[in-house]
Every structure is written in structure tokens, then in C-alpha cells.
Design a protein around this motif. Sequence first.
Motif, PDB file in Angstrom:
ATOM      1  N   PRO A  52       0.617  -1.815   0.173  1.00 53.28           N
ATOM      2  CA  PRO A  52       0.249  -0.192   0.168  1.00 53.28           C
ATOM      3  C   PRO A  52       1.052   1.335  -0.247  1.00 53.28           C
ATOM      4  O   PRO A  52       2.197   1.919   0.366  1.00 53.28           O
ATOM      5  CB  PRO A  52      -0.983  -0.235   1.010  1.00 53.28           C
ATOM      6  N   GLU A  83      -7.013   1.407   1.670  1.00 53.51           N
ATOM      7  CA  GLU A  83      -6.825   0.014   1.918  1.00 53.51           C
ATOM      8  C   GLU A  83      -7.294  -0.371   2.702  1.00 53.51           C
ATOM      9  O   GLU A  83      -8.657   0.670   3.771  1.00 53.51           O
ATOM     10  CB  GLU A  83      -4.993  -0.117   3.322  1.00 53.51           C
ATOM     11  N   ALA A 333      -4.375   1.056  -1.743  1.00 59.39           N
ATOM     12  CA  ALA A 333      -4.285  -0.323  -1.832  1.00 59.39           C
ATOM     13  C   ALA A 333      -3.995  -1.137  -3.446  1.00 59.39           C
ATOM     14  O   ALA A 333      -3.649  -2.190  -3.750  1.00 59.39           O
ATOM     15  CB  ALA A 333      -4.803  -1.069  -0.592  1.00 59.39           C
TER      16      ALA A 333
END
Length: 504
Positions: A52, A83, A333
Motif C-alpha cells: 500500500p 486499504e 491499496a
Amino acid sequence: MAWTNTRATYNTWQTPGKMVAATMKVGADTDGAMYAPDAARKYAATTTLKTPVDYSKVTVLQYEVRPSSGWTCGGAYLKFYNETGEDEDFDASAVDNNTPYSVMFGPDKCGTTNKVHLIFRRKSLIDGSIEEKHLKDAPLVPSDSNTHVYTAVIDPVKNHVKVLVDGEEKASGSIFEAFDPPFNPPKEIDDPEDKKPEDWIDDDKMDDPDATKPDDWDEDAPMEIEDEKAEKPEGWLDDEPEQIPDPEAEQPEDWDEEEDGEWEAPMIKNPACDDVGCGEWEAPMKPNPDYKGKWYPPRIPNPAYKGPWAPRKIPNPAYFEDDAPLKSVGKIAAVGAEIWTMDGGLYFDNLLITDDEAIAEELRLLGFEPKQVAQKAEADAETDKKKPDAVPFLVGHLYELLENPALEQVKPHLKPVVDFFMEFPAALYILIVALPLLILSCVYTVFCMPSSSSSDEEEEEEVPAAQAKKEDATGKDDAAEEEEEAEEKEAEEKKSTRRRTRRA
């Protein structure tokens, strides 16, 4: 980089499409790309990142898009998804239009929308609510069907962003000033409980209470009246209809009176009406000199005027001040092209997320510029095909003018006109020759041609009455002159008759 297709839809009527891997022709070479082939489809393709990305340092987002079928209505932006959690992997197969994203970036053009979006989703430090922050002065989308590269540079240290199109900076600004609504809420807001008093006067003018309507003011007088001096033109055909059956029309061979009814010829304008007119004659209307319309009292300064009312300000309960707002945006992410488009043939290529602007510039030089050169050469070759074998210089030069960046937004409207002149170059020459002649004719008429009154005055000055040789100069009109000529001609004819009689 693996991409996962999902069925993300906003509405049940949207047909899902599927992104595919494809090769894009670049001159004599080819280049692999992600491809949205079909028009009027809702696409969603997502890829996850191995690690990420947060905003602890400069973040550069960059990718290329080619709308090979042109822009009609659709988006080609990317969403950089948040994320999921510290212990959870992002599930690309579950992506839909409700999947939370950190940043949305890229071109979108449909109807009145024409911009390169840069949108952050930011969480409030007070109540945890999410609010979208839109770049206010977003750049316009290039209108052609070539490849373009879009770059967003996000600097969390300087709290600054900039957007580049084809490597050229198109927008930039402070995180705190360049977005709407602002990243940090205002300290004060309008009091929602404050109401304008009923006796508050915010009109600075009022009707004069002492004014009265004049006795001769007729509000019922019509705006127009019949012209009483108008006369029906001589030869007006009162009994002729304005339309008559077409005498040249014939009943179709397949006409069935039982099914279609009795055939009647279509009506056409009566040619007998062309010279003067026909039908019931009505006098034309003229402006009514007595028309005044509805009377209103004059407006005077209002002594009770208090000025514009505004609710009082109160402290904003949601106010907070954050010196590093990008930390509340969320880590990236995954990346997804989750779009609705009416244009097929969209290519996505060379996606890059980096913390080094030099790397992004290098990829533009290696990946984008060769495409730009090759596609421009293809466009020029296509233009040459449309030109006649001996295209005049002026006509061919119009295409060069269209490449001027200042004409970018009106290029789609001007190009059909240029194409017309390319096909019919003589039309351009006619326009070039006729327009100056028309202008010169107007200038001559206005400034150079002598008026009849001035000519008469000059003639009267040059030929005084006492020395006049022409009847007009001594004051006799044309009717008197014509009468004298007729008498002379009649006398001559009598003499000739007497001569013929004597000979006989």
C-alpha cells in the motif's frame, strides 16, 4: 500487473462490459494496453498493489489514455482504492461503485462536464464522516483521439498538488486553497436557527405613495392598431383561395378507395396569389401612438431600508485544523478503472505510482512521446489523403491553424468547415474575393457616393437661373418639359400631313 473484471453497475439499465488485454498500433510497432472495446458499457477492472502507498512523501500518479473512437460521453479516470484494513488483503473481485477510494484522477467528458478530475476522499477528525474534495480549476480534456498522459503530483510536505497533461502543467495549488470544499472546515458557519425578522426591510427602493396615475393614462389602449391610411392593393383577388389542389398531382396506382378513402390531391400555394395577394384583405397593424401600458408608481428611496440580511455567525462545531490533511485520506491499496462510457475503443497504458517525479518524466519520454509522434504522423497522413492532388496553399494552411492550442476547445466545430473547404477549395476563394468586395462596396456607399440633395445644390450653384440653359435649372419641372415636347411633336406631324396632302 494482473487486472480483475467485476460487474460494477450504478443502475440496472447499465450493461456491464469487460476490459481485455490488447495491442495498440504505434506507427510500425505495437504496444500492449488494457482495452475497453465496446460503447455504452459499464466497466470495472481492478489491480491490487503489493505494498500500500501512503502520503508520507511525494506521490506521483500517472497513466496514459487513448480514446481511439473520440470523446462523446464517458469517463477514463482511475480510482485509487483505500486499504481495507491492516490484517486484510484488498479483494479486487468485490469492487463495485461503492468501494471507497482514496483519490480519483483522470479525464471525464460528457455534456457540460469536461475536466481532468482530481478528487480526494477525506475523513473528518471530529466525527469520522467522509467528504469529497474536488480540485476547483481542473484542466480541460484534450478533444482528439490520440494518446495523452495524465500526471498528478501530490506533495504532503508542502501541502501542494499539480496536474500535468502530456507533461505540461495545467493546474496547481495549495491543498488548503485549491479544493472545494476546503480540506479544513471554516471556523464559523451561519447559525441555522437565526431567522430574518418579519419587519426587516431589505429593499432599498419603494413605490412613491404620493404618486397617482395621470387622468389621460389609458392602460387598456392596445399596443398596435390598424393602419387607417392603408389601402387594399389594386388587383387583390378577394375570391381566390390561398391554397389550391395540386393540378399536377396524380392518384397513386396502389390507392384503394375502400381502404384509403376518396383520394384528394395535396394542397399547394395558389400561384394566382403571387403577384398581389388573395383572400380576405386586412389592413396592416401599426404602433399605437396612445399606447402606454400598465401604469406603475415611480420608485423612491426607502426610508425603512436596513440593508441585506445575513444570519449571524457561530463557531463551527465541526471545525478542526489539520496541518497534514493528506494523512487522513487513506493509503492506496488498489487501482481500478471503474467507469461508464458511451465511447468504445478506450486504451489504458503505462500506469505508474512513484515517489520520484524524474521517473515519471522518464516514462513519459520513453512511453508517451513515441506514441505522440507516431499518432501525429498518422493524423497528418490521413489529412493528406483528404486533400486534392494540388491543394492550394491557403486551403492546406487551415489544418495547420487547427493545431493551435488556443483553438483546442472549438476545434471539433471548426474541423468540419475546414474539411468542406478542403473538398471544395473554390468556395474559400469565392469567400476571400467576395467578402472584401462587399466591405468596399459598403464603405463606398456610405462615405464616397454623393447624395442627391448635395448634387442638386452643386448644380444650382454652378448654373444660376439667369444663365440657365436647361429647363430644370430655371425651376420648370419635368412634367412641363414633357408637355412642350409633345406640342412640338404634334406641330411637326401636322406640317408633315399638309406636305403629303399637297403632293397628292
